[in-house]
Design an enzyme around this catalytic site. Structure first.
Site, mmCIF file in Angstrom:
data_model
loop_
_atom_site.group_PDB
_atom_site.id
_atom_site.type_symbol
_atom_site.label_atom_id
_atom_site.label_comp_id
_atom_site.label_asym_id
_atom_site.label_seq_id
_atom_site.Cartn_x
_atom_site.Cartn_y
_atom_site.Cartn_z
ATOM 1 N N SER A 25 -45.540 23.609 -23.071
ATOM 2 C CA SER A 25 -45.620 22.696 -24.216
ATOM 3 C C SER A 25 -47.070 22.348 -24.523
ATOM 4 O O SER A 25 -47.343 21.545 -25.408
ATOM 5 C CB SER A 25 -44.840 21.414 -23.906
ATOM 6 O OG SER A 25 -45.273 20.874 -22.675
ATOM 7 N N ASN A 112 -41.931 13.356 -15.020
ATOM 8 C CA ASN A 112 -40.892 12.748 -15.861
ATOM 9 C C ASN A 112 -41.274 11.343 -16.329
ATOM 10 O O ASN A 112 -41.100 11.003 -17.504
ATOM 11 C CB ASN A 112 -39.558 12.718 -15.106
ATOM 12 C CG ASN A 112 -39.062 14.118 -14.799
ATOM 13 O OD1 ASN A 112 -39.630 15.095 -15.303
ATOM 14 N ND2 ASN A 112 -38.030 14.238 -13.982
ATOM 15 N N THR A 157 -31.234 1.077 -65.675
ATOM 16 C CA THR A 157 -30.163 1.300 -64.698
ATOM 17 C C THR A 157 -29.476 2.578 -65.169
ATOM 18 O O THR A 157 -29.435 2.846 -66.379
ATOM 19 C CB THR A 157 -29.134 0.144 -64.649
ATOM 20 O OG1 THR A 157 -28.483 0.060 -65.905
ATOM 21 C CG2 THR A 157 -29.789 -1.193 -64.324
ATOM 22 N N HIS A 158 -28.987 3.362 -64.258
ATOM 23 C CA HIS A 158 -28.385 4.673 -64.600
ATOM 24 C C HIS A 158 -29.356 5.548 -65.391
ATOM 25 O O HIS A 158 -28.928 6.360 -66.211
ATOM 26 C CB HIS A 158 -27.089 4.507 -65.413
ATOM 27 C CG HIS A 158 -26.121 3.533 -64.835
ATOM 28 N ND1 HIS A 158 -25.135 3.879 -63.946
ATOM 29 C CD2 HIS A 158 -26.008 2.188 -65.011
ATOM 30 C CE1 HIS A 158 -24.442 2.800 -63.610
ATOM 31 N NE2 HIS A 158 -24.961 1.761 -64.234
ATOM 32 N N SER A 279 -52.301 24.855 -63.960
ATOM 33 C CA SER A 279 -51.397 26.002 -63.845
ATOM 34 C C SER A 279 -52.196 27.286 -63.931
ATOM 35 O O SER A 279 -53.207 27.355 -64.637
ATOM 36 C CB SER A 279 -50.376 25.940 -64.979
ATOM 37 O OG SER A 279 -49.896 27.231 -65.284
ATOM 38 N N LYS A 285 -51.774 22.704 -68.844
ATOM 39 C CA LYS A 285 -51.037 21.921 -67.862
ATOM 40 C C LYS A 285 -51.898 21.029 -66.972
ATOM 41 O O LYS A 285 -52.991 21.394 -66.570
ATOM 42 C CB LYS A 285 -50.238 22.853 -66.958
ATOM 43 C CG LYS A 285 -49.132 23.566 -67.687
ATOM 44 C CD LYS A 285 -47.892 22.720 -67.782
ATOM 45 C CE LYS A 285 -47.022 23.040 -66.595
ATOM 46 N NZ LYS A 285 -45.953 22.136 -66.428
ATOM 47 N N ASN A 287 -50.554 18.990 -63.672
ATOM 48 C CA ASN A 287 -49.322 18.759 -62.910
ATOM 49 C C ASN A 287 -49.500 17.706 -61.804
ATOM 50 O O ASN A 287 -50.545 17.636 -61.174
ATOM 51 C CB ASN A 287 -48.856 20.064 -62.258
ATOM 52 C CG ASN A 287 -48.401 21.079 -63.290
ATOM 53 O OD1 ASN A 287 -47.882 20.727 -64.341
ATOM 54 N ND2 ASN A 287 -48.617 22.354 -62.983
ATOM 55 N N GLU A 292 -45.336 15.363 -56.173
ATOM 56 C CA GLU A 292 -44.192 16.237 -55.874
ATOM 57 C C GLU A 292 -44.165 16.628 -54.399
ATOM 58 O O GLU A 292 -43.113 16.689 -53.764
ATOM 59 C CB GLU A 292 -44.255 17.506 -56.726
ATOM 60 C CG GLU A 292 -43.997 17.235 -58.204
ATOM 61 C CD GLU A 292 -44.304 18.466 -59.049
ATOM 62 O OE1 GLU A 292 -43.389 19.255 -59.288
ATOM 63 O OE2 GLU A 292 -45.474 18.637 -59.446
ATOM 64 N N TYR A 319 -33.749 13.115 -16.645
ATOM 65 C CA TYR A 319 -34.590 14.016 -17.433
ATOM 66 C C TYR A 319 -33.954 15.394 -17.560
ATOM 67 O O TYR A 319 -33.400 15.934 -16.602
ATOM 68 C CB TYR A 319 -35.990 14.159 -16.803
ATOM 69 C CG TYR A 319 -36.869 15.120 -17.589
ATOM 70 C CD1 TYR A 319 -37.560 14.685 -18.712
ATOM 71 C CD2 TYR A 319 -36.944 16.467 -17.240
ATOM 72 C CE1 TYR A 319 -38.332 15.574 -19.454
ATOM 73 C CE2 TYR A 319 -37.715 17.359 -17.976
ATOM 74 C CZ TYR A 319 -38.396 16.903 -19.086
ATOM 75 O OH TYR A 319 -39.151 17.774 -19.827
ATOM 76 N N GLN A 324 -38.385 18.006 -23.914
ATOM 77 C CA GLN A 324 -39.708 18.481 -24.331
ATOM 78 C C GLN A 324 -39.733 18.733 -25.847
ATOM 79 O O GLN A 324 -40.785 18.739 -26.474
ATOM 80 C CB GLN A 324 -40.035 19.773 -23.575
ATOM 81 C CG GLN A 324 -41.378 20.367 -23.883
ATOM 82 C CD GLN A 324 -41.772 21.416 -22.845
ATOM 83 O OE1 GLN A 324 -42.100 21.080 -21.720
ATOM 84 N NE2 GLN A 324 -41.703 22.678 -23.223
ATOM 85 N N LYS A 327 -41.468 16.234 -28.891
ATOM 86 C CA LYS A 327 -42.846 16.002 -29.335
ATOM 87 C C LYS A 327 -43.177 16.579 -30.703
ATOM 88 O O LYS A 327 -43.833 15.929 -31.515
ATOM 89 C CB LYS A 327 -43.825 16.512 -28.278
ATOM 90 C CG LYS A 327 -43.928 15.542 -27.122
ATOM 91 C CD LYS A 327 -44.664 16.137 -25.964
ATOM 92 C CE LYS A 327 -44.040 15.704 -24.673
ATOM 93 N NZ LYS A 327 -42.613 16.071 -24.498
HETATM 94 N N1 ARG Z 1 -43.675 19.139 -20.579
HETATM 95 C C1 ARG Z 1 -42.598 18.322 -20.168
HETATM 96 C C2 ARG Z 1 -42.064 17.546 -21.362
HETATM 97 O O1 ARG Z 1 -42.703 17.489 -22.328
HETATM 98 C C3 ARG Z 1 -43.043 17.397 -19.101
HETATM 99 C C4 ARG Z 1 -42.008 16.951 -18.134
HETATM 100 C C5 ARG Z 1 -41.574 18.071 -17.316
HETATM 101 N N2 ARG Z 1 -40.814 17.695 -16.216
HETATM 102 C C6 ARG Z 1 -40.124 18.587 -15.474
HETATM 103 N N3 ARG Z 1 -39.539 18.141 -14.466
HETATM 104 N N4 ARG Z 1 -40.067 19.852 -15.808
HETATM 105 O O2 ARG Z 1 -40.979 17.016 -21.324
#
Ligand code: ARG
Length: 464
Positions: A25, A112, A157-158, A279, A285, A287, A292, A319, A324, A327
């Site tokens: 990760s 964890n 409205t509407h 454009s 144009k 825009n 948007e 966990y 993971q 993120k």
């Molecule tokens: N990279 C992991 C995450 O983002 C970290 C935790 C990993 N823990 C494990 N026991 N493999 O969740």
């Protein structure tokens, strides 16, 4: 060596490259480096205070972590996918830099609780950044509202013309929405004030750690009180993306209106050239691409929310590696909302308001029909009857291509004897707006009071 990973002891062969690549990760979690180092420093101070490691080792570790911070910030640090994530990359480097002492950092800790801590600290900080951007937007809205307290425009409205309002009134509806967004973020932020650090893998630890101490060092109110919950909770991620989704939803509504307002059909506002695009084929144009795109990015953030909700659905304690996947949606929604708020505020502030066109538009579409009915109520009739009379008058106007204020008193009287000279004054757009004095209504005096409270609100928020 069979497997040179930090956890390689029970393995007989090296991990396949494909596994390293798939499992890692670090490509995205390296942005947590500051929180990771801060968390480790707090952890190490606690270990030394509790006599779990020596003061000497603790100082060496802190020193090493500081060096690593500099290495990362100067771009020297090389993150390695084979080391999986930001946590192991930093730990491995620490051991390289300071040797034996570095190996003691991970006592009474697991990745964890470490990852839960880092992500939470990062989220808390970003919530404050988003809040500041929202405050800047509120200031911009307020500034424009103050210039347009008397700018009459049609309210809809509407999507049909309904009653006259002012541009200030319309804008302040958005003030309310973004103000609620701030309070939602504050609320979520409060619930993030418990630290997962010290929960270790899932079941706490046999070392004599002090979780209250680390929690205080890291700016939390207290440690989380269940170690299994501490490592498996991602509610704070979901809540944050949910709050951001609200902001994006509000921005998308605002953008939709801006897009309509700057079409020639409305011509209520004009965006500055600096925040518009042309454009490649049609030379005439101009825009509203920015508006948007902000509207479109709302969909992307909803996607982030759906994705984390679905990842967490049915996950057993504690966990699981699925987590993971929290993120990227979190980072994406934070980046997106910050980008959108930043450019939206600039685009909005530099836009030009076409007050005359707003007024002209309010003149057509019988926006004062309710006021005709209200006029007769004040002369003693029941609203249901006056509604009918006003409706008949509107129909008569449509047939004769007139607006209500263009009728003669004789024409009014054909529909009801109670009409008098004062009807014309009663249904002028200016009166229609000025007489709407109920709390929260568009009259300049009602708006003036509200604007005062908004000014106080912004000052208070900035003090915090
Ligand atoms: N990279 C992991 C995450 O983002 C970290 C935790 C990993 N823990 C494990 N026991 N493999 O969740």
């Amino acid at each position: 060596m069979a497997n040179d990973k930090l956890w390689g002891g029970r393995f007989c062969v090296q991990t396949d490259n494909l596994t390293d690549d798939f499992n890692s990760s670090v490509r995205f979690d390296k942005r947590l480096y500051k929180q990771d180092i801060k968390g480790s420093v707090a952890h190490v101070k606690m270990l030394a205070k509790q006599g779990i490691i020596s003061n000497d080792d603790a100082l060496k570790i802190q020193d090493g972590l500081e060096k690593i911070l500099l290495e990362i910030e100067s771009g020297e640090f090389e993150f390695d996918i084979a080391l999986e994530d930001v946590h192991m990359n930093i730990e491995k480097r620490l051991i390289e830099l300071i040797g034996e002492a570095g190996k003691r950092l991970h006592s009474a800790r697991s990745r964890n609780d470490q990852v839960a801590l880092d992500t939470k600290m990062y989220t808390k900080e970003e919530i404050l950044n988003i809040k500041n951007l929202l405050l800047e937007l509120l200031e911009a809205i307020l500034a424009k509202a103050k210039e347009n307290i008397e700018t009459i425009m049609p309210g809809f409205t509407h999507m049909q013309k309904a009653q006259p309002v002012t541009f200030a009134h319309h804008l302040c509806a958005y003030f309310e929405m973004f103000k609620r967004d701030i309070s939602r973020l504050d609320d979520a932020h409060k619930r993030m004030n418990a630290s997962p650090l010290g929960a270790c893998a899932l079941a706490g630890t046999t070392y004599n750690i002090d979780r209250y101490y680390t929690s205080e060092l890291l700016g939390f109110d207290s440690p989380m009180l269940n170690s299994m919950d501490a490592v498996s909770d991602r509610d704070f991620v979901i809540e944050t993306i949910s709050c951001i989704s609200f902001v994006m939803m509000h921005l998308s509504r605002f953008c939709e209106e801006i897009i309509m307002w700057c079409s020639k059909e409305y011509d209520f506002i004009e965006l500055d050239d600096a925040y518009s695009t042309g454009s490649s084929i049609m030379p005439q144009k101009k825009n509203p691409d920015i508006a948007e795109l902000v509207r479109g990015k709302c969909g992307r953030v909803y996607g982030d929310l759906m994705s984390i909700l679905t990842v967490m659905k049915s996950l057993p304690l504690a966990y699981n590696k699925d987590m993971q996947e929290d993120k990227e949606p979190l980072f994406d929604s934070i980046d997106t909302v910050k980008m959108c708020l930043n450019i939206f505020t600039k685009m909005f502030l530099t836009s030009k308001v076409n007050k005359d066109n707003m007024y002209k538009s309010a003149k057509t579409g019988f926006l004062n029909a309710t006021d005709v009915a209200d006029y007769l109520v004040k002369k003693g009739l029941a609203f249901r009857d006056t509604h009918k009379i006003a409706g008949e008058l509107v129909y008569y106007c449509i047939e004769n291509s007139k607006c209500l204020e263009e009728l003669s008193l004789d024409e009014f009287k054909k529909f009801c004897e109670l009409f008098d000279e004062d009807i014309f004054e009663a249904i002028s757009l200016k009166t229609c707006v000025e007489k709407r004095t109920s709390t929260g209504a568009p009259s300049p005096c009602a708006m003036g009071e509200v604007i005062e409270t908004y000014e106080k609100y912004i000052l208070e928020q900035k003090k915090e």
